[in-house]
Design a protein around this motif. Structure first.
Motif, PDB file in Angstrom:
ATOM      1  N   ALA A  61       0.834  -1.202   0.000  1.00 18.49           N
ATOM      2  CA  ALA A  61       0.000   0.000   0.000  1.00 18.49           C
ATOM      3  C   ALA A  61       0.870   1.254   0.000  1.00 18.49           C
ATOM      4  CB  ALA A  61      -0.923  -0.011   1.208  1.00 18.49           C
ATOM      5  N   VAL A  62       1.953   1.241   0.790  1.00 17.09           N
ATOM      6  CA  VAL A  62       2.870   2.385   0.824  1.00 17.09           C
ATOM      7  C   VAL A  62       3.480   2.591  -0.563  1.00 17.09           C
ATOM      8  CG1 VAL A  62       4.981   3.319   1.828  1.00 17.09           C
ATOM      9  CG2 VAL A  62       3.372   2.033   3.269  1.00 17.09           C
ATOM     10  N   GLN A  63       3.932   1.511  -1.178  1.00 19.51           N
ATOM     11  CA  GLN A  63       4.554   1.613  -2.491  1.00 19.51           C
ATOM     12  C   GLN A  63       3.578   2.173  -3.526  1.00 19.51           C
ATOM     13  OE1 GLN A  63       6.804  -1.807  -3.857  1.00 19.51           O
ATOM     14  NE2 GLN A  63       6.243  -1.447  -5.986  1.00 19.51           N
ATOM     15  N   ARG A  64       2.355   1.676  -3.534  1.00 18.75           N
ATOM     16  CA  ARG A  64       1.371   2.121  -4.528  1.00 18.75           C
ATOM     17  C   ARG A  64       1.008   3.593  -4.350  1.00 18.75           C
ATOM     18  NH1 ARG A  64      -2.363   0.562  -8.271  1.00 18.75           N
ATOM     19  NH2 ARG A  64      -4.531   1.216  -7.997  1.00 18.75           N
ATOM     20  N   VAL A  65       0.841   4.022  -3.097  1.00 18.28           N
ATOM     21  CA  VAL A  65       0.507   5.422  -2.839  1.00 18.28           C
ATOM     22  C   VAL A  65       1.650   6.343  -3.280  1.00 18.28           C
ATOM     23  CG1 VAL A  65       0.197   7.114  -0.982  1.00 18.28           C
ATOM     24  CG2 VAL A  65      -1.190   5.036  -1.024  1.00 18.28           C
ATOM     25  N   LEU A  66       2.891   5.957  -2.981  1.00 19.63           N
ATOM     26  CA  LEU A  66       4.029   6.803  -3.342  1.00 19.63           C
ATOM     27  C   LEU A  66       4.283   6.800  -4.855  1.00 19.63           C
ATOM     28  CD1 LEU A  66       6.474   6.120  -0.377  1.00 19.63           C
ATOM     29  CD2 LEU A  66       5.172   8.203  -0.851  1.00 19.63           C
ATOM     30  N   GLU A  67       3.960   5.714  -5.529  1.00 17.58           N
ATOM     31  CA  GLU A  67       4.085   5.692  -6.988  1.00 17.58           C
ATOM     32  C   GLU A  67       3.139   6.702  -7.636  1.00 17.58           C
ATOM     33  OE1 GLU A  67       5.433   0.998  -7.715  1.00 17.58           O
ATOM     34  OE2 GLU A  67       3.324   1.606  -7.921  1.00 17.58           O
ATOM     35  N   HIS A  68       1.965   6.852  -7.067  1.00  8.40           N
ATOM     36  CA  HIS A  68       0.979   7.791  -7.622  1.00  8.40           C
ATOM     37  C   HIS A  68       1.154   9.207  -7.093  1.00  8.40           C
ATOM     38  CE1 HIS A  68      -1.023   4.054  -8.834  1.00  8.40           C
ATOM     39  NE2 HIS A  68      -1.750   4.780  -9.651  1.00  8.40           N
ATOM     40  N   ASN A  69       1.871   9.360  -5.979  1.00  9.31           N
ATOM     41  CA  ASN A  69       2.065  10.680  -5.369  1.00  9.31           C
ATOM     42  C   ASN A  69       3.533  10.839  -4.970  1.00  9.31           C
ATOM     43  OD1 ASN A  69      -1.016  11.416  -4.910  1.00  9.31           O
ATOM     44  ND2 ASN A  69      -0.745   9.342  -4.126  1.00  9.31           N
ATOM     45  N   PRO A  70       4.434  11.018  -5.936  1.00 10.53           N
ATOM     46  CA  PRO A  70       5.876  11.005  -5.636  1.00 10.53           C
ATOM     47  C   PRO A  70       6.345  12.122  -4.712  1.00 10.53           C
ATOM     48  CG  PRO A  70       5.455  11.673  -7.915  1.00 10.53           C
ATOM     49  CD  PRO A  70       4.156  11.180  -7.382  1.00 10.53           C
ATOM     50  N   GLY A  71       5.563  13.185  -4.580  1.00  8.29           N
ATOM     51  CA  GLY A  71       5.969  14.269  -3.691  1.00  8.29           C
ATOM     52  C   GLY A  71       5.475  14.119  -2.268  1.00  8.29           C
ATOM     53  N   LEU A  72       4.751  13.051  -1.998  1.00  8.82           N
ATOM     54  CA  LEU A  72       4.136  12.829  -0.696  1.00  8.82           C
ATOM     55  C   LEU A  72       5.111  12.174   0.284  1.00  8.82           C
ATOM     56  CD1 LEU A  72       1.427  12.630   1.016  1.00  8.82           C
ATOM     57  CD2 LEU A  72       1.110  10.387  -0.053  1.00  8.82           C
ATOM     58  N   VAL A  73       4.952  12.485   1.573  1.00  9.36           N
ATOM     59  CA  VAL A  73       5.636  11.754   2.633  1.00  9.36           C
ATOM     60  C   VAL A  73       4.590  10.875   3.322  1.00  9.36           C
ATOM     61  CG1 VAL A  73       6.880  11.875   4.826  1.00  9.36           C
ATOM     62  CG2 VAL A  73       7.344  13.559   3.032  1.00  9.36           C
ATOM     63  N   VAL A  74       4.833   9.575   3.358  1.00  7.69           N
ATOM     64  CA  VAL A  74       3.999   8.655   4.130  1.00  7.69           C
ATOM     65  C   VAL A  74       4.752   8.376   5.425  1.00  7.69           C
ATOM     66  CG1 VAL A  74       2.973   6.356   4.269  1.00  7.69           C
ATOM     67  CG2 VAL A  74       2.944   7.603   2.096  1.00  7.69           C
ATOM     68  N   ARG A  75       4.126   8.674   6.534  1.00 10.24           N
ATOM     69  CA  ARG A  75       4.815   8.538   7.819  1.00 10.24           C
ATOM     70  C   ARG A  75       4.114   7.466   8.655  1.00 10.24           C
ATOM     71  NH1 ARG A  75       8.551  11.770  10.684  1.00 10.24           N
ATOM     72  NH2 ARG A  75       8.401  13.429   9.122  1.00 10.24           N
ATOM     73  N   ALA A  76       4.829   6.371   8.902  1.00 14.87           N
ATOM     74  CA  ALA A  76       4.303   5.316   9.767  1.00 14.87           C
ATOM     75  C   ALA A  76       4.390   5.794  11.210  1.00 14.87           C
ATOM     76  CB  ALA A  76       5.109   4.036   9.584  1.00 14.87           C
ATOM     77  N   MET A  77       3.275   5.661  11.937  1.00 11.23           N
ATOM     78  CA  MET A  77       3.213   6.129  13.318  1.00 11.23           C
ATOM     79  C   MET A  77       2.895   4.960  14.248  1.00 11.23           C
ATOM     80  SD  MET A  77       3.717   9.318  12.600  1.00 11.23           S
ATOM     81  CE  MET A  77       3.566  10.028  14.237  1.00 11.23           C
TER      82      MET A  77
END
Length: 583
Positions: A273-289
């Motif tokens: 899920a992290v990989q797919r989201v970042l592929e579609h939104n390369p400027g995004l930071v996904v932060r695991a909390m």
């Protein structure tokens, strides 16, 4: 001068940028000055009603601008806010109100119309109605940083919810962490139920940094609604549970376009899920909390950016400011790097304890042998391991507590409620995991004599438990299987079996809907009268299904409409006659 209180820091922002928008919901918006003055007036009203230091003030409202006013006013009056989830059964709300001896209940007209718990003075919060006669200046109540700010209830193993008591200094420690200093959370979407701990982030991170809370409409949201809100409101920061993040990644990852940082956690995060989201939104930071209500929401974080490749579990990162992590064995001895142990949290954010429950507090908040005299640490019950770089990996629970849709569930609480049903000899509530990784609660019960209808037992649970704690299936068994040690043998419990008597689809659209239902529920076959929720469907799966129905059938369907018609036959009727079909 640094303020010792949450609302004191807010007031400083109101002085600094009085005309900036603090909170908005659709066309309704309040500037920092307006929010400050309106909450001051309500605080004076609360003082008039006897609210003093640490008086619990219950809040039962829909998501709205008025909700933010109400919570801020409680703090300004010196009290601590006691949020009641609008979806809780009335009996659960009543228990919390009585247990905490809350003298005042803040509500809105919608909640009053649905029925309120009794025993407290009720104040209906509706704009400036009833407040214009009160002063707009701050009541100027002295606040100690150790004074309680809020009490949030979680599932309890004793059969009753337990209230986690958090002080101002702990909430401030989270809201003022250096992690928020980069401005990525300038416009935060308030979408979580405010009675859960994520509201601490959604309320205070934007308000204490001069940002804006964007309040999502009341009720449940689907993927389409989230996409629209993110785009129209120019959301920059958002928190999504691990389950919701996964649904969004699978169904519409570009819905997060424009967001600068998305926080996710509450359960195991899917690397794909992290990989797919970042592929579609390369400027995004996904932060695991990672964190716990008992440690003021978040204790660790791990930022991830593109390019990202899903390889192994997603780590939950390193400690936030002034948080200390101890991975210990059963004798409270540190385990070596890479070894599995139970995580204990110390330092910033530790709750005072469980409201009115010193016994439970002593059990979970223990002396910290690695700190100064008098310091405590919180036993999380989570199994983790830490690598040589200090990054934490979450592995699961050390006890029976579960995470369902991001919510903490003590099976013992659900079991205690079900055991109240007449004629029940034994009951066990366990989690079964689907192929997609989603956990579903299943109740196995043994009648004393004769039969007990599963539907009646479900109705009993719905009346007394929050929706996320109601088992999705009820299975009658002649006896609960036990291990040689006399413990419940979960592996020997039978899988729930759906009824074989079902009505087959008659039209192409019904067949398409049956296929989508079966796909999402991971079931071999679905009848047109089968209820999505009685077959084990939950809100996250419902979001996934609604998204696929909209896409495949090109119809305008909302999650609320689906909740009202959760069968193929019901949906078919709701959607009306397909174009081109002759009557």
């Amino acid at each position: 001068m640094v303020s010792p209180s949450i609302h004191g820091h807010f007031t400083q922002e109101a002085v600094r940028t009085p005309d900036a928008i603090a909170v908005s919901s659709g066309e309704v918006q309040l500037s920092y000055r307006e929010l400050d003055e309106r909450s001051n007036r309500l605080a004076h009203r609360l003082r008039e009603l006897g609210v003093r230091a640490e008086s619990p003030v219950a809040v039962l409202m829909e998501r709205s601008v008025d909700l933010v006013v109400a919570i801020l006013a409680v703090l300004k009056a010196g009290g601590c806010y006691l949020p009641l989830h609008s979806a809780y059964p009335l009996q659960r709300k009543q228990w919390i109100l009585e247990h905490c001896a809350a003298p005042v209940l803040l509500a809105d007209e919608v909640m009053r119309g649905r029925g309120l718990p009794e025993g407290a003075d009720v104040v209906v919060v509706e704009g400036e109605k009833g407040l214009t006669g009160y002063p707009a200046h701050d009541p100027a109540v002295g606040i100690d940083p150790a004074q309680l700010a809020y009490v949030i209830h979680t599932s309890g193993s004793t059969g009753e919810p337990k209230g986690v008591a958090i002080a101002h200094r702990d909430a401030l420690g989270l809201a003022l962490d250096s992690m928020w200093a980069d401005g990525r959370h300038e416009r935060v979407l308030m979408v979580a139920p405010y009675a859960f701990n994520v509201s601490t982030y959604e309320l205070w991170v934007p308000l204490l940094h001069g940002g804006r809370i964007v309040v999502a409409p009341a009720g449940d949201l689907d993927v389409h609604a989230l996409r629209r809100l993110v785009a129209e409101e120019r959301i920059t920061g958002i928190h999504l549970t691990a389950g919701l993040f996964r649904v969004l990644a699978e169904e519409d990852p570009s819905a997060l376009a424009g967001v600068r940082e998305v926080l996710t956690g509450g359960d195991v995060i899917a690397p794909a899920a992290v990989q797919r989201v970042l592929e579609h939104n390369p400027g995004l930071v996904v932060r695991a909390m990672y964190g716990a209500t008992e440690a003021t929401l978040f204790s660790t974080s791990a930022p991830m950016t593109a390019p990202y490749r899903a390889a192994g579990p997603v780590p939950v990162g390193r400690p936030m400011d002034n948080v200390r992590l101890h991975v210990l064995d059963a004798d409270l001895r540190p385990v070596p790097a890479g070894a599995v142990g139970e995580l204990h949290l110390a330092g910033r954010g530790l709750a005072r304890g469980y409201f009115g429950r010193p016994d439970l507090t002593a059990e979970r908040f223990v002396a910290n042998p690695f700190g100064a005299p008098g310091e405590r640490m919180y036993r999380t019950g989570d199994l983790v391991r830490m690598d040589r770089d200090g990054r934490l990996e979450y592995l699961g629970r050390a006890n029976d507590q579960l995470k369902v849709m991001g919510f903490r569930v003590e099976p013992a609480e659900a079991e205690a409620v079900l055991a109240q049903y007449p004629g029940l000899a034994h009951v066990a509530v366990v989690a079964r995991e689907s192929d997609s990784g989603e956990k579903r609660l299943v109740a196995y019960y043994v009648p004393e004599s004769g039969g007990i209808e599963a539907g009646a037992l479900r109705a009993h649970a719905v009346e007394l438990l929050p929706a996320y704690m109601v088992p999705t299936a009820f299975v009658a068994v002649p006896a609960l299987p036990l291990t040689p040690n006399g413990k419940l043998d979960r592996r020997a419990l039978p899988a729930p079996v759906a009824s074989s008597a079902r009505r087959a689809p008659l039209t192409d659209r019904q067949r398409a809907l049956c296929t989508l239902f079966a796909e999402v529920l991971e079931a071999p076959e679905i009848g047109i009268d089968d209820s999505f929720f009685e077959l084990g469907g939950q809100s996250l799966a419902a979001m996934r299904l609604v998204s696929r129905i909209r896409s495949l059938l090109e119809v305008d369907l909302t999650i609320t409409q689906f909740f009202d018609a959760p069968t193929v036959a019901g949906l078919d009727g709701l959607l009306g006659r397909p174009e081109g079909e002759q009557g």
